[in-house]
Design a protein around this motif. Structure first.
Motif, short mmCIF file in Angstrom:
data_model
loop_
_atom_site.label_atom_id
_atom_site.label_comp_id
_atom_site.label_asym_id
_atom_site.label_seq_id
_atom_site.Cartn_x
_atom_site.Cartn_y
_atom_site.Cartn_z
N UNK A 66 0.85 -1.33 0.16
CA UNK A 66 -0.15 -0.05 0.02
C UNK A 66 0.73 1.19 -0.14
N UNK A 67 2.19 1.16 -0.08
CA UNK A 67 3.11 2.29 -0.14
C UNK A 67 2.51 3.53 -0.99
N UNK A 68 2.53 3.14 -2.36
CA UNK A 68 1.88 3.99 -3.28
C UNK A 68 0.59 4.84 -2.88
N UNK A 69 -0.30 4.05 -2.37
CA UNK A 69 -1.66 4.27 -2.02
C UNK A 69 -1.50 5.24 -0.90
N UNK A 70 -0.49 4.98 0.25
CA UNK A 70 -0.39 6.08 1.15
C UNK A 70 0.33 7.14 0.84
N UNK A 71 1.13 7.37 -0.16
CA UNK A 71 1.66 8.58 -0.72
C UNK A 71 0.49 9.27 -1.43
N UNK A 123 -14.71 -1.69 -4.13
CA UNK A 123 -13.48 -1.72 -3.42
C UNK A 123 -12.56 -0.40 -3.35
N UNK A 124 -13.41 0.80 -3.94
CA UNK A 124 -12.57 2.03 -3.75
C UNK A 124 -12.63 2.98 -2.55
N UNK A 125 -12.00 3.72 -2.30
CA UNK A 125 -11.82 4.42 -0.86
C UNK A 125 -11.98 5.81 -1.61
N UNK A 127 -9.56 9.57 -4.88
CA UNK A 127 -10.01 8.29 -4.80
C UNK A 127 -9.07 7.35 -4.83
N UNK A 128 -8.94 6.15 -4.15
CA UNK A 128 -7.99 5.15 -4.14
C UNK A 128 -8.63 3.97 -4.36
N UNK A 129 -8.24 3.21 -5.70
CA UNK A 129 -8.97 1.91 -6.05
C UNK A 129 -7.99 0.70 -5.54
N UNK A 130 -8.30 0.51 -4.41
CA UNK A 130 -7.72 -0.69 -3.63
C UNK A 130 -8.54 -1.23 -2.68
N UNK A 131 -8.98 -2.41 -2.69
CA UNK A 131 -9.93 -2.90 -1.73
C UNK A 131 -9.14 -3.15 -0.44
N UNK A 155 -7.13 -0.84 1.10
CA UNK A 155 -6.49 0.41 1.59
C UNK A 155 -7.34 0.96 2.81
N UNK A 156 -8.92 0.70 2.62
CA UNK A 156 -9.52 1.34 3.81
C UNK A 156 -9.06 0.45 5.11
#
Length: 408
Positions: free
Chosen positions: A98-103, A128-130, A141-145, A147-148
């Motif tokens: 999740x590193x890129x999503x956390x950025x 699955x989007x946040x 919006x972050x498309x990762x199930x 990440x939430x």
């Protein structure tokens, strides 16, 4: 025949309403720092629960919300606090993945949040989007199930901001009336909503026009550690435990209590007030801009943009600092004899060589012996491991959440 069609139509209408129904309020928790109210956090879920595993179910819609109580709240500090919570409540492979999503998430936080602001994070179970919004304006919006749950674990995982904070979020809808009234009354002014919309929608247009930067190579996965909460049985903190996380994967057995501590020093800190905060008075809409703290604003402007490498380096280092601190914590004998439990959270500043520069108490327990032991543990822990070169910091600030808990 008409009656059958009517029944079918009503059933379809009911199903449509259920599908679009907003998640229910599961719990509220007041975040306080230095005895000042900062914000009220909320967890929403389609099914109410007092169990963390149930709230982490990826098959139901959920939401997180922060409503700001303080006159102003540094977005950078809120972001860093959340990142620390993520680092110590998620396994290493999750952090790496999740590193890129956390950025992406971290870079949504800019400037100041003000009293009445509403930061909302919604999870769409079907996609699955946040999505993240501020005062109704979508920031991203972050498309990762997964990440939430990465975010949610920072609040209800093994090492939350405090045990009271976590417990109040897992109330199955049984929230305190006074706190609920305050939460509902916190609303941004029309001027503030317009200000946010102008700021973020303008930036979104600029980002859309910019070329996409190259992504760094993925990091090698690391295994999670086996213990998180400091209790009578201190965590297994041997040097061979891999970084970067303190996330628990099971309940640890309670071992023999730590040896007795020496008698308290004369300069004993004052006993904290009861850990459960009093409900705030209801308020109305808030001003559009907060008072400016020039020194804090300068810090925010000087901070380098976050990258995936930097976030992972900070998480690994933060985990290392906590493990180092936990090795020096003992449960005060008198507190054990009296059945005293509680949570303490400290803010620690060290220099690049790991020398302790400053220690401040963010949150106290109601017992002076526990508060004193937490401070003494940091003093005994110094010097800490040196700051990693890639962080390029002359000073490093981190928070230490400590939970003193007796066996059931």
């Amino acid at each position: 025949m008409k009656s059958i069609k009517l029944v079918i139509a009503l059933l379809m209408f009911a199903m449509a309403l259920t599908a679009k129904a907003a998640p229910l309020l599961n719990g509220l928790a007041l975040e306080q720092q230095f005895n000042k109210d900062q914000y009220i956090a909320a967890v929403y879920a389609e099914r109410l629960s007092n169990d963390a595993a149930s709230l982490l179910d990826n098959n139901m819609p959920r939401a997180l919300e922060i409503r700001v109580v303080a006159d102003h709240l540094s977005a950078r500090r809120l972001r860093n606090q959340w990142m620390e919570g993520i680092a110590i409540n998620n396994p290493g492979d999750t952090l790496t993945g999740q590193a890129e999503n956390m950025v992406t998430f971290a870079n949504l936080f800019k400037g100041r949040l003000v009293s009445g602001d509403r930061l909302r994070i919604d999870f769409e179970a079907n996609t699955g989007a946040t999505s993240v919004s501020l005062n109704g304006v979508e920031l991203g919006k972050i498309d990762s199930r997964e990440f939430f749950n990465t975010l949610l674990r920072a609040w209800i995982g093994p090492v939350p901001p405090s045990t009271e904070f976590r417990d109040n979020l897992m109330k199955s809808g049984q929230v305190t009336g006074g706190l609920l009234a305050t939460f509902e009354s916190l609303q941004p002014s029309a001027e503030r909503v317009s200000q946010v919309r102008a700021t973020y929608e303008g930036e979104a247009e600029e980002v859309a026009a910019a070329p996409e930067p190259a992504k760094p190579e993925p990091k090698k996965e690391t295994k999670p550690e086996s213990e998180a909460i400091v209790s009578v049985s201190k965590p297994d903190l041997s040097a061979d435990i891999p970084a970067p996380t303190l996330a628990a994967i099971g309940s640890a057995a309670i071992e023999k209590p730590a040896p007795a501590r020496p008698e308290p020093k004369a300069e004993t800190p004052a006993v904290a007030q009861a850990s459960q905060p009093k409900p705030l008075k209801p308020t109305t809409t808030r001003p559009a801009t907060p008072p400016v703290d020039e020194e804090e604003l300068e810090e925010e402007e000087d901070e380098a943009p976050l990258t995936a490498d930097m976030i992972l380096a900070r998480q690994i280092y933060h985990s290392m600092l906590l493990r180092h601190t936990f090795k020096h914590i003992n449960y005060p004998k008198r507190a054990m004899e009296r059945g005293q439990e509680g949570s303490v959270r400290l803010n620690v500043t060290i220099d690049s060589r790991g020398n302790v520069i400053d220690v401040a108490t963010l949150q106290e327990s109601r017992y002076s012996s526990l508060n004193r032991e937490a401070l003494d543990a940091v003093e005994r822990a110094g010097p800490y491991p040196a700051t990693p070169p890639q962080l390029k910091m002359t000073e490093y600030k981190f928070s230490v959440p400590i939970t003193f808990r007796l066996p059931d």
